[in-house]
Every structure is written in C-alpha cells, then in structure tokens.
Design an enzyme around this catalytic site. Structure first.
Site, mmCIF file in Angstrom:
data_model
loop_
_atom_site.group_PDB
_atom_site.id
_atom_site.type_symbol
_atom_site.label_atom_id
_atom_site.label_comp_id
_atom_site.label_asym_id
_atom_site.label_seq_id
_atom_site.Cartn_x
_atom_site.Cartn_y
_atom_site.Cartn_z
ATOM 1 N N ARG A 191 -7.616 -0.305 -6.422
ATOM 2 C CA ARG A 191 -7.834 0.800 -5.476
ATOM 3 C C ARG A 191 -8.077 2.079 -6.289
ATOM 4 N NH1 ARG A 191 -4.132 1.287 -0.388
ATOM 5 N NH2 ARG A 191 -6.074 2.128 0.430
ATOM 6 N N ASN A 250 -5.179 12.492 0.728
ATOM 7 C CA ASN A 250 -4.275 11.639 1.511
ATOM 8 C C ASN A 250 -5.105 10.890 2.551
ATOM 9 O OD1 ASN A 250 -1.556 10.713 2.049
ATOM 10 N ND2 ASN A 250 -1.651 11.857 3.949
ATOM 11 N N LYS A 251 -4.440 10.064 3.318
ATOM 12 C CA LYS A 251 -5.096 9.208 4.312
ATOM 13 C C LYS A 251 -6.113 9.950 5.166
ATOM 14 C CE LYS A 251 -4.836 5.737 4.649
ATOM 15 N NZ LYS A 251 -5.877 4.942 3.975
ATOM 16 N N ARG A 256 0.869 -1.188 0.000
ATOM 17 C CA ARG A 256 0.000 0.000 0.000
ATOM 18 C C ARG A 256 0.893 1.221 0.000
ATOM 19 N NH1 ARG A 256 2.535 1.958 3.651
ATOM 20 N NH2 ARG A 256 1.000 3.622 3.760
ATOM 21 N N GLY A 257 0.276 2.420 -0.063
ATOM 22 C CA GLY A 257 1.063 3.647 -0.217
ATOM 23 C C GLY A 257 1.128 3.943 -1.716
ATOM 24 N N ASP A 314 -1.818 10.872 -1.975
ATOM 25 C CA ASP A 314 -2.268 9.849 -2.933
ATOM 26 C C ASP A 314 -2.620 10.455 -4.277
ATOM 27 O OD1 ASP A 314 -2.893 8.732 -0.095
ATOM 28 O OD2 ASP A 314 -2.685 7.047 -1.483
HETATM 29 O O1 MRU Z 1 -4.428 3.160 2.410
HETATM 30 P P1 MRU Z 1 -2.959 3.380 2.242
HETATM 31 O O2 MRU Z 1 -2.150 2.818 3.361
HETATM 32 O O3 MRU Z 1 -2.467 2.947 0.884
HETATM 33 O O4 MRU Z 1 -2.807 4.957 2.303
HETATM 34 C C1 MRU Z 1 -1.529 5.515 2.181
HETATM 35 C C2 MRU Z 1 -1.476 6.966 2.346
HETATM 36 O O5 MRU Z 1 -2.480 7.646 2.465
HETATM 37 C C3 MRU Z 1 -0.130 7.604 2.248
HETATM 38 O O6 MRU Z 1 -0.035 8.720 3.083
HETATM 39 C C4 MRU Z 1 0.087 8.056 0.797
HETATM 40 O O7 MRU Z 1 -0.113 6.994 -0.081
HETATM 41 C C5 MRU Z 1 1.416 8.629 0.574
HETATM 42 S S1 MRU Z 1 2.655 7.396 0.518
HETATM 43 C C6 MRU Z 1 4.153 8.056 0.112
#
Ligand code: MRU
Length: 353
Positions: free
Chosen positions: A98, A254-255, A55-56, A244
């Site tokens: 995703r 973002n998250k 993920r990320g 993201d």
């Molecule tokens: O749901 P995830 O764990 O994929 O979400 C990740 C994030 O929101 C990160 O902050 C984002 O992808 C930046 S990663 C360099």
C-alpha cells in the site's frame, strides 16, 4: 494461511506474534464475524495488507514489521549476507502493498536496521522478532499517551464526530482518534460519538461502529452525506480523525472524505483535530511526492455481490485525500498537541527531548 475463531487477547487486539507466526483479526469479515487468521510467511502478511484484512496506518506498520520478522525467522540462510538479501527482497514486496501510509515504511525500516546490527543468523532472527514484538507493545502505550493529551481537549458531554476507523482495529489496540475517545470515557467525562459510514469500504460502519458498540461507548452511525446537515444543526462539538501521513507543513493524508469533513468543520466553526503517533509523520516529503492509492472499481460499482452502477461507467476511486493545515485545529501526538503554525511547531516537537 489458517483461519480460527477470534483468539486475540482481550477481544480487540488487531495483530500479535504467536509462536513464529502472526495472528491478525480479518477485518474483511467484520462486523459479522470476529475471526483471526494466521500468517505463516511474510507473503501471507503482504497479502493480508493488500486485501485489507489488516488496515489502518499504525496497524499496517506493525504488520509490515512482523512480516519482515517472519521472513527472518523462517529463513534457512546460513550467513548474514544471505539472510540480509532475503530481508531486503521481503522489504520491497511488503513496501509495495500500500503506498500512502508512511507507517508501513517506518515499520520495515526499524526491523531492517535492527537486523543489520547483528552478525550471526541466530541473533538476526532473535532480535528481528523481539524488535517487531516491542513495536507492537509500544503502539498500545503510545496510543494511551496520545489519548490522554487528546482527552484534555474534550468537554464533559461533547459529541465528537469521527471519519473512517482510527480505532483499536487501525492500530494494535486502543486506537488513535478512538484512543482519545476511550481516554475521555476513562476520565469519567460523558462522550457521544458520531461515526460516518465511510464509503466505499465502510470502515466507519463495519469497524468504528463495531468496536464502539463492542466497548459500550455511545455511538450513532450516519451516512457520509449527512455531515453538513449535522454540523449546520449544531449536533457536533468536535471532530477527531486519524492520519496515514503527516508532512512537516501540517498537511494531513487520511481516508477519502476527510477533506470535506474538515472543510465543513471550518465553515461551521467546529474544531477539527487529527490524532496520530509520531511514526505517521513524514518530515522529508512534499505534497508532490505522495502517491494516493487508487483502489478497485468494484469497491464503487458493487455492494457485496450486488451491482449498484451500470456496466461500462468510468470509475475513479481514490482511497485518501489531503487536508491542508489551515483546516486543522491541532494534531494530537504522544508528545503533546501540536497547534499552528505547524511548520515551526512540528519541528519544535521533534527536536524536544
Ligand atoms: O484504507 P484504510 O482503512 O487503511 O484507511 C485507514 C485510514 O485512513 C485511517 O483513518 C488512518 O489509517 C488512521 S488509523 C489510526
């Protein structure tokens, strides 16, 4: 799919190509186990992205690229038309895994466009793999560059808060927001990190705290609900998060929880920075075009196997939120730091050599 002990080069390489297979750290097992899984098909990669084994945003971009390269390499097609049809159907499946991070589409587009350039099936296979591997190497180089630009914004002794995980584990290695922190440390400046837990999937406690402890970087873990308290008590100097998807207007996805951290930063006069590679920018979409991923209710109703909410309660579990540009002090990229006004300065950065 196969499981082994961690065999990633130098500990925290999130994903790498290995002998016509893709190896990745299974992040669902962290922090208890640093374990690598092997994907033999693009469907294995798609499943790994869906269940958050990887993920990320930058990491899933490279995973998708490698997934498409796996599809090419495993193909038994004998003509360009047939292998390209296979790649296009794998593209659709990987793209659906995703919806929010733009890097996923970017990774797929780069490999598909590369494959289109060649006529023989052998060349398509060879260059699709070479392209995906190159993207994984470039990811690390980009994070290092971005890290150095970000490091200039941080003073010796600063306490920096981060949310979610924008570290080595969210990229191929080194990280974006945590890349800035690694770069500060390499420059000789002292730095401490405050990581939020990041409910409900706990990327902050399971992943950010894990990788900073792993690399011996000073880190404290706090509940998401402590952010206001810490800021009001002057315990935070700066905030750096990943992204993201970033629109040309400077709106940042973002998250979930990022928006409230940004609002609190603004009201306490704390600079709030976003660190992301250019592959995270979406210059074509408007906010109304973006899908915010909604994840399973179990992420909210359970911790491990233990139920923490009554059966029958209605759950809303958005995985990302939108931070508007007026809350952002700067966007740190591999080409430099973009400051407001974003509409003008994003354009200028993309048009610069
Ligand atoms: O749901 P995830 O764990 O994929 O979400 C990740 C994030 O929101 C990160 O902050 C984002 O992808 C930046 S990663 C360099």
């Amino acid at each position: 799919m196969a499981i082994d002990h961690n065999s990633s080069p130098n500990g925290l390489t999130t994903i790498f190509w290995d002998n016509d297979s893709v190896k990745l750290i299974d992040q669902t097992k962290l922090p208890e186990k640093l374990q690598t899984i092997t994907c033999f098909t693009y469907l294995d990669v798609a499943e790994s992205i869906k269940r958050l084994a990887i993920r990320g945003a930058p990491a899933i971009g490279v995973a998708a690229a490698m997934g498409l390269a796996l599809c090419a390499v495993k193909s038994t097609s004998s003509t360009k038309a047939k292998i390209m049809d296979e790649l296009k159907s794998a593209y659709k499946i990987l793209l659906k895994t995703r919806p929010t991070a733009i890097n996923l589409k970017w990774g797929l587009d780069v490999v598909l466009e590369e494959a289109e350039k060649y006529e023989s099936v052998e060349d398509i296979k060879k260059f699709a793999v070479a392209c995906a591997v190159r993207m994984s190497q470039e990811d690390i180089a980009i994070n290092r560059k971005l890290g150095r630009f970000g490091s200039d914004l941080i003073k010796d002794g600063d306490v920096v808060m981060t949310h979610c995980n924008a570290g080595a584990l969210a990229t191929v290695s080194y990280g974006t927001a945590l890349g800035v922190i690694r770069s500060v440390k390499e420059s000789g400046k002292k730095i401490s990190v405050i990581a939020t837990e990041t409910r409900p999937v706990m990327q902050g406690s399971r992943l950010t705290a894990f990788e900073l402890v792993h690399d011996e970087i000073d880190v404290s873990l706090v509940p998401d609900t402590a952010v206001g308290y810490l800021m009001a008590n002057k315990m935070i100097d700066k905030v750096i998060v990943g992204a993201d998807r970033i629109l040309k207007s400077g709106h940042v996805y973002n998250k979930i929880g990022t928006y409230q951290v940004a609002l609190l930063s603004k009201s306490h006069g704390i600079p709030f920075y976003v660190a992301a590679p250019l592959s995270t920018f979406d210059l074509c979409s408007e906010t109304s075009d973006i899908t915010i991923e909604e994840r399973s209710v179990e992420e909210v109703t359970k911790i491990g196997d233990k139920r923490i909410a009554p059966a029958g309660v209605r759950i809303f579990n958005p995985a990302f939120d939108l931070t508007p540009p007026e809350l952002i002090a700067g966007i740190i990229t591999e080409k430099g730091v973009i400051v407001p006004p974003y509409e003008k300065n994003v354009k200028a950065l993309f048009n610069s050599p």
